[in-house]
Design a protein around this motif. Structure first.
Motif: not given
Length: 816
Positions: A218, A255, A258-259
């Motif tokens: 990431s 992270t 981000a996902f």
């Protein structure tokens, strides 16, 4: 025109760490002049390699030259940098010892792009070639003899290596597999750290490593790789105000965000380790760039580490790699086809599909490169000038770069690129697994192999989710769980894994990605909420339970488009158990059986799901096939009805007569004869045929009507009729026995006609089926694989590929 500054006093910066730069200019020490890189970005890469050869390699500029050709003319290969053993050898025109060819593009080295350098090295007798892009390089030992013979090695030779034959020989034998082993060792070291520092079990340790790798990936994609360094962590620790939030917790929260669209982590997920442990793992991983490490290195290393770590604990999520390779190669998925594994486990099948199609794309691009090279080269005369040759080379490089762009899966912002491989990654690969750890592992596995993770979901594979719905896929390849049972207590929507969101935000996101096509599959789930999952399947409707692998047979066929093809691993009981004959007939009426490959008993002994199994290849019927199947059944009915209707009528006469006469009781017969004399009779009205409404085709069911009176029963007839009724009651056991015999006989005739109809259909719907029983499939009973383990599957694959065109040429139906 740029203004050129004075020549620098040194060839490179004082510490040797960089080339001299002035705006868009770069100093070229081998030419002793400044060069404008505005329209020559390759010069930056070339001069950095000149610097590396001098500073890191110990070579002198006097033993080097740049932009050299073997000779003047149309076919003359050019090398960006040529290195000789000495200045004297260069002056004498001796053979070079090493050639460097550079490209301005970023990304991995694509061997065919460096044919100029390879040709120069071959023609000039150089022993080594360095092929370098702006971000990567590969080193090859050039073998004498046939042009193009080269072996990739791990690192480039320095001047001192050429001075010591033993050192040079050692370097030659340091193959690229070292990088893969090193990365795998790092993963194992991280696993050991977690075990030693936190007493983690293998599965918990692997989850933690996966989270850390996602953090690293990431930050690299966001251009924030500096945050995954020990010096950053040390600075963060010394200056942080909020003592409750550590650096690794903050990085993991970023992270997760981000996902978020991938539903990879739950909101409650934490990176539950100490600051010291996180720092120790970062220290081991910080020098690796996951985004730019070759897929074949990090992917295979990760997969091997995964297998060695989990084969005992989570063996049910693994299918042996040789078996995976065989199934995917046999199915031969193609570019643009949609592929799904509804029981994806750790993602082995989908990774192999991605690699298979990407390799086909790469081969096609290589073909186009060859055509472009020949086309561009033909535009220049044999006696081309140096300027013309330079123009030719630039055009070839630009054409290659444009073609190579289609091999890039991700754009700079971390999103799938609008390229051939990008579309493969984003639009064509789908999978589900209800075990969250398995789904997360599959995603990481896909990322390590080059991406394609966005279509994988932690979800029940029997229930539609996002891009996974009926009649969407060209190819299904799967190894469903064995031995489990789905009961009518398992409801759609009762768990997170069996439900899907139904809010406007979800709908908008799905519509943006899939258009309106996803809505029917989504509505099916929403409307089935709180209903048994079993009831959403034809073979499960109204049942109390079904084996999971049985339901997956129907799921596979429903996910396929008409004509789609599938490979599924099934327990042998599904193929030969008498109790599951209905499943085989149901499948036979919905798809062609293209092949069965029986796996040896040791194939799955390493896992908890040790079972005797086979690979079954299916091809779903097209509308034309369904019509042909129905026509065959109609023809079977027409062909068999006369014979079996005659048998029914004979049974009605013979056995029915026994029921009417109480098996020939004298008193009953006497009364029947008296009634007949005055025109009153009792007889069966015949039978009716009830069409089949069950899962499996059959001849239908014969229903026997009740016996009825005919003629006016008045006066004497009425009296006799009452007497006969009393007499029959007296002999009720004989009457009931005869009626049962008749019904049993009619049922027997139905079964016989069903068998005859199936035989008729198979005769008129006949096709060949590939069968094989390899003795070895590349894995031992302990889970060991490798070149030393017997594997007959490559030979079986060859025969399977030969069989398919042979079968197609001998039948009228299409197939794979």
């Amino acid at each position: 025109m740029p203004t050129f500054p004075p020549a620098p006093s040194t060839d490179f910066t004082a510490d040797g760490s960089a080339c001299h730069r002035s705006g868009s200019l770069i100093w070229v020490p081998l030419r002793s002049r400044w060069v404008d890189t505005t329209h020559a970005p390759e010069e930056v890469v070339r001069q950095d390699w000149v610097r590396r050869l001098v500073v890191e390699g110990g070579f002198d500029l006097s033993q080097m030259a740049q932009e050299k050709r073997t000779q003047h003319g149309h076919g003359s290969p050019r090398a960006d940098i040529v290195v000789w053993s000495s200045a004297e050898a260069r002056s004498a025109g001796a053979a070079a010892i090493m050639v460097v060819e550079t490209k301005a593009t970023e990304g991995e080295v694509i061997e065919s792009d460096f044919r100029q350098g390879a040709s120069y090295a071959t023609a000039g007798g150089a022993g080594f070639l360095i092929a370098a892009t702006a971000t990567a390089y590969a080193v090859y030992e050039m073998k004498p003899g046939f042009p193009g013979m080269a072996t990739q090695i791990n690192d480039w030779p320095k001047k001192e290596d050429f001075a010591d034959p033993r050192r040079l020989d050692k370097l030659k034998h340091s193959l690229r597999v070292f990088d893969r082993d090193e990365f795998q060792k790092l993963l194992a070291d991280c696993h050991d750290l977690l075990r030693d520092h936190h007493a983690m079990t293998p599965d918990k340790a692997f989850d933690t490593i996966s989270k850390i790798l996602f953090i690293k990936l990431s930050v690299e994609r966001r251009g924030a790789a500096r945050t995954f360094r020990t010096d950053f962590l040390d600075a963060f620790e010394s200056t942080r105000i909020n003592q409750k939030v550590s650096a690794h917790e903050e990085l993991f929260n970023q992270t997760k965000e981000a996902f978020k669209g991938d539903e990879l982590f739950a909101e409650s997920d934490r990176l539950d380790i100490s600051d010291a442990t996180f720092r120790a793992i970062v220290a081991k991983l910080e020098r690796f760039n996951l985004s730019k490490t070759g897929d074949d290195i990090k992917g295979i290393a990760f997969e091997q580490f995964l297998g060695r770590t989990f084969r005992g604990e989570l063996g049910q999520f693994f299918t042996p790699r040789p078996v995976v390779d065989f199934m995917v190669e046999a199915l031969d998925p193609r570019e643009g086809e949609l592929v799904c594994d509804p029981a994806a486990g750790s993602g082995g099948f989908l990774i192999r599909v991605f690699d298979h199609i990407r390799s086909a794309i790469s081969a096609d691009i290589e073909r186009q490169k060859t055509e472009a090279f020949e086309r561009i080269s033909s535009d220049y005369p044999e006696d081309a000038t140096e300027d013309q040759l330079a123009e030719r080379d630039q055009r070839i490089d630009e054409a290659f770069a444009a073609l190579n762009a289609d091999l890039v899966p991700m754009s700079a912002d971390g999103r799938p690129a609008d390229t051939r491989v990008g579309k493969l990654a984003r639009e064509c690969i789908y999978g589900t697994d209800k075990e969250p750890r398995a789904a997360r592992t599959a995603k990481m596995n896909m990322i390590m192999h080059g991406d394609g993770h966005g279509g994988i979901h932690a979800h029940d594979g029997l229930v539609n989710i996002n891009g996974v719905w009926e009649e969407r896929f060209n190819v299904i390849v799967t190894n469903p769980p064995f031995g489990a049972t789905v009961t009518n207590a398992q409801l759609v929507g009762a768990t997170r894994e069996s439900d899907v969101p139904d809010d406007s935000r979800y709908s908008r996101r799905q519509t943006e990605r899939y258009g309106d096509a996803w809505q029917a599959g989504h509505r099916a789930v929403v409307q089935a909420r709180h209903s048994p999952i079993l009831d959403t399947f034809e073979i499960g409707r109204g049942k109390k339970s079904r084996q999971t692998e049985v339901l997956f047979v129907e799921r596979v066929l429903r996910l396929l488009k008409p004509g789609g093809r599938a490979a599924i691993i099934l327990p042998n009981g599904n193929l030969n158990a008498v109790s599951l004959g209905w499943l085989r007939r149901w499948t036979e009426g919905n798809a062609y059986l293209r092949g069965v490959v029986a796996l040896p008993v040791e194939t799955f002994k390493f896992s908890k799901a040790s079972v005797s199994a086979s690979i079954v290849f299916l091809q779903k019927f097209t509308d034309k096939d369904v019509e042909a199947w129905n026509d065959a059944w109609m023809a079977a009915a027409v062909a068999t009805n006369p014979e079996y209707d005659a048998q029914r009528q004979a049974a009605l006469t013979e056995i029915g007569g026994k029921a009417l006469t109480a098996n020939g009781a004298p008193d009953v017969i006497e009364l029947i004869e008296k009634l007949q004399a005055i025109g009153v009779v009792r007889k069966f009205e015949g039978y009716t045929r009830v069409p089949n409404n069950e899962l499996v085709r059959n001849a239908g069911t014969t229903k026997l009507g009740n016996a009825k009176w005919h003629g006016r029963a008045v006066g004497e007839a009425a009296t006799l009729k009452k007497e006969l009724t009393v007499a029959l009651k007296t002999h009720s056991k004989a009457v009931k026995a005869a009626e049962k015999e008749l019904r049993d006989k009619l049922r027997e005739i139905d079964v016989a006609q069903t068998a005859a109809m199936w035989a008729h259909v198979r005769e008129h719907f006949d096709y060949e089926v590939f069968m094989a029983a390899p003795a070895g499939v590349g894995i031992t009973a302990t889970g060991e694989t490798g070149a030393h383990v017997p594997n007959d599957l490559p030979e079986v694959l060859t025969e399977f590929r030969r069989f398919q065109p042979w079968r197609a040429s001998n039948t009228s139906e299409d197939g794979f």
